[in-house]
Design a protein around this motif. Structure first.
Motif, short mmCIF file in Angstrom:
data_model
loop_
_atom_site.label_atom_id
_atom_site.label_comp_id
_atom_site.label_asym_id
_atom_site.label_seq_id
_atom_site.Cartn_x
_atom_site.Cartn_y
_atom_site.Cartn_z
N GLN A 69 0.77 -1.27 0.08
CA GLN A 69 -0.09 0.00 -0.06
C GLN A 69 0.73 1.22 -0.01
O GLN A 69 0.44 2.36 -0.48
CB GLN A 69 -0.68 -0.04 1.33
CG GLN A 69 -1.97 -0.69 1.10
CD GLN A 69 -2.90 -0.77 2.28
OE1 GLN A 69 -2.61 -0.38 3.35
NE2 GLN A 69 -4.08 -1.39 2.07
N ARG A 70 2.18 1.28 0.80
CA ARG A 70 2.82 2.36 0.74
C ARG A 70 3.50 2.43 -0.65
O ARG A 70 3.81 3.85 -1.06
CB ARG A 70 3.87 2.19 1.59
CG ARG A 70 3.59 2.74 3.00
CD ARG A 70 5.01 2.76 4.02
NE ARG A 70 4.69 1.85 4.74
CZ ARG A 70 5.46 0.73 5.03
NH1 ARG A 70 6.67 0.93 4.80
NH2 ARG A 70 5.23 -0.12 5.85
N ASN A 71 3.70 1.58 -1.32
CA ASN A 71 4.32 1.81 -2.61
C ASN A 71 3.22 2.09 -3.69
O ASN A 71 3.61 2.20 -4.98
CB ASN A 71 5.16 0.49 -3.10
CG ASN A 71 6.30 0.35 -2.21
OD1 ASN A 71 6.88 1.38 -1.66
ND2 ASN A 71 6.91 -1.00 -1.98
N THR A 72 2.25 2.07 -3.45
CA THR A 72 0.99 2.01 -4.50
C THR A 72 1.02 3.75 -4.95
O THR A 72 0.85 4.52 -3.88
CB THR A 72 -0.43 1.61 -4.07
OG1 THR A 72 -0.11 0.38 -3.59
CG2 THR A 72 -1.34 2.02 -5.01
N LYS A 73 0.96 3.96 -6.11
CA LYS A 73 0.93 5.33 -6.57
C LYS A 73 -0.59 5.69 -6.81
O LYS A 73 -1.25 5.23 -7.61
CB LYS A 73 1.75 5.40 -7.90
CG LYS A 73 1.62 6.94 -8.48
CD LYS A 73 2.35 6.86 -9.73
CE LYS A 73 2.27 8.07 -10.67
NZ LYS A 73 2.66 8.10 -11.92
N LEU A 74 -0.95 6.84 -6.17
CA LEU A 74 -2.42 7.43 -6.72
C LEU A 74 -2.39 8.00 -7.92
O LEU A 74 -1.54 8.94 -8.41
CB LEU A 74 -2.79 8.35 -5.46
CG LEU A 74 -2.66 7.54 -3.94
CD1 LEU A 74 -3.12 8.85 -3.07
CD2 LEU A 74 -3.87 6.69 -4.12
N SER A 76 -4.89 10.29 -10.61
CA SER A 76 -5.88 11.28 -10.79
C SER A 76 -7.12 10.91 -11.86
O SER A 76 -6.58 9.98 -12.64
CB SER A 76 -5.40 12.73 -11.13
OG SER A 76 -5.02 12.53 -12.51
N ILE A 77 -8.15 11.27 -11.65
CA ILE A 77 -9.28 10.90 -12.62
C ILE A 77 -8.85 11.17 -14.21
O ILE A 77 -9.02 10.39 -15.02
CB ILE A 77 -10.40 11.58 -12.39
CG1 ILE A 77 -10.95 11.26 -11.23
CG2 ILE A 77 -11.58 11.34 -13.46
CD1 ILE A 77 -12.28 12.05 -10.48
N LEU A 78 -8.14 12.42 -14.52
CA LEU A 78 -7.84 12.75 -15.66
C LEU A 78 -6.70 11.56 -16.17
O LEU A 78 -6.56 11.19 -17.33
CB LEU A 78 -7.07 13.99 -15.81
CG LEU A 78 -6.83 14.66 -17.26
CD1 LEU A 78 -7.88 14.58 -17.94
CD2 LEU A 78 -6.25 16.04 -17.02
N GLN A 79 -5.70 11.16 -15.24
CA GLN A 79 -4.63 10.21 -15.84
C GLN A 79 -5.42 8.90 -16.10
O GLN A 79 -5.13 8.07 -16.58
CB GLN A 79 -3.74 10.16 -14.55
CG GLN A 79 -2.69 11.30 -14.39
CD GLN A 79 -1.75 11.03 -13.06
OE1 GLN A 79 -2.21 10.43 -12.43
NE2 GLN A 79 -0.79 11.86 -13.41
N LEU A 80 -6.40 8.50 -15.21
CA LEU A 80 -7.08 7.48 -15.05
C LEU A 80 -7.71 7.29 -16.82
O LEU A 80 -7.67 6.14 -17.27
CB LEU A 80 -8.32 7.20 -14.01
CG LEU A 80 -8.86 5.92 -13.93
CD1 LEU A 80 -7.92 4.77 -13.61
CD2 LEU A 80 -9.90 5.96 -12.87
N LEU A 81 -8.31 8.49 -16.99
CA LEU A 81 -9.15 8.27 -18.41
C LEU A 81 -8.30 8.39 -19.56
O LEU A 81 -8.36 8.13 -20.66
CB LEU A 81 -10.08 9.60 -18.60
CG LEU A 81 -11.10 9.64 -17.69
CD1 LEU A 81 -11.82 11.00 -17.94
CD2 LEU A 81 -12.25 8.41 -18.03
N ARG A 82 -6.95 9.03 -19.09
CA ARG A 82 -5.94 9.04 -20.38
C ARG A 82 -5.14 7.36 -20.50
O ARG A 82 -4.62 6.93 -21.57
CB ARG A 82 -4.72 9.83 -19.96
CG ARG A 82 -5.25 11.21 -20.05
CD ARG A 82 -4.15 12.11 -19.98
NE ARG A 82 -4.70 13.64 -20.15
CZ ARG A 82 -3.95 14.40 -19.58
NH1 ARG A 82 -2.86 14.41 -18.85
NH2 ARG A 82 -4.39 15.98 -19.60
N THR A 83 -5.22 6.61 -19.51
CA THR A 83 -4.79 5.36 -19.67
C THR A 83 -5.79 4.37 -20.28
O THR A 83 -6.91 4.00 -20.24
CB THR A 83 -4.67 4.66 -18.30
OG1 THR A 83 -3.78 5.48 -17.54
CG2 THR A 83 -3.76 3.12 -18.33
#
Length: 108
Positions: A69-74, A76-83
């Motif tokens: 969990q500490r190594n998980t990168k958050l 953003s919604i915009l980045q999520l839609l770009r993937t």
């Protein structure tokens, strides 16, 4: 209408029961291990919950999950839609939840 005060006062009974019982309940092993950094109390809590003496595997599992969990990168919604890999899943969920809100099922 004359019985409304009794209805509002009925919440006192479960509240008092909770106040009396709460000090006797064990704390969460995960909280003890990750927040308070108290391994011995966490092991004791695991032993209480699981009913076995050797809980080293569970302690290691919680620590490993914490490291992940500490190594998980958050993202953003915009980045999520770009993937591209997850774009259609996100769009599908958004459309489904929008239709759910507009169909009137919440009103029922």
């Amino acid at each position: 209408e004359s019985r409304w005060p009794y209805l509002f006062g009925a919440i006192i009974v479960p509240s008092l029961i909770q106040v009396v019982i709460l000090p006797f309940l064990p704390e969460s092993p995960r909280y003890l291990l990750l927040e308070k950094h108290n391994t011995s109390k966490a092991e004791k809590a695991f032993q209480t919950f699981l009913g076995k003496d050797d809980v080293s595997h569970e302690v290691e599992e919680v620590l490993a999950e914490s490291r992940v969990q500490r190594n998980t990168k958050l993202v953003s919604i915009l980045q999520l839609l770009r993937t591209r890999a997850v774009r259609w899943q996100v769009i599908t969920v958004v459309i489904t939840m929008g239709c759910y809100q507009l169909c009137g099922l919440n009103a029922v």
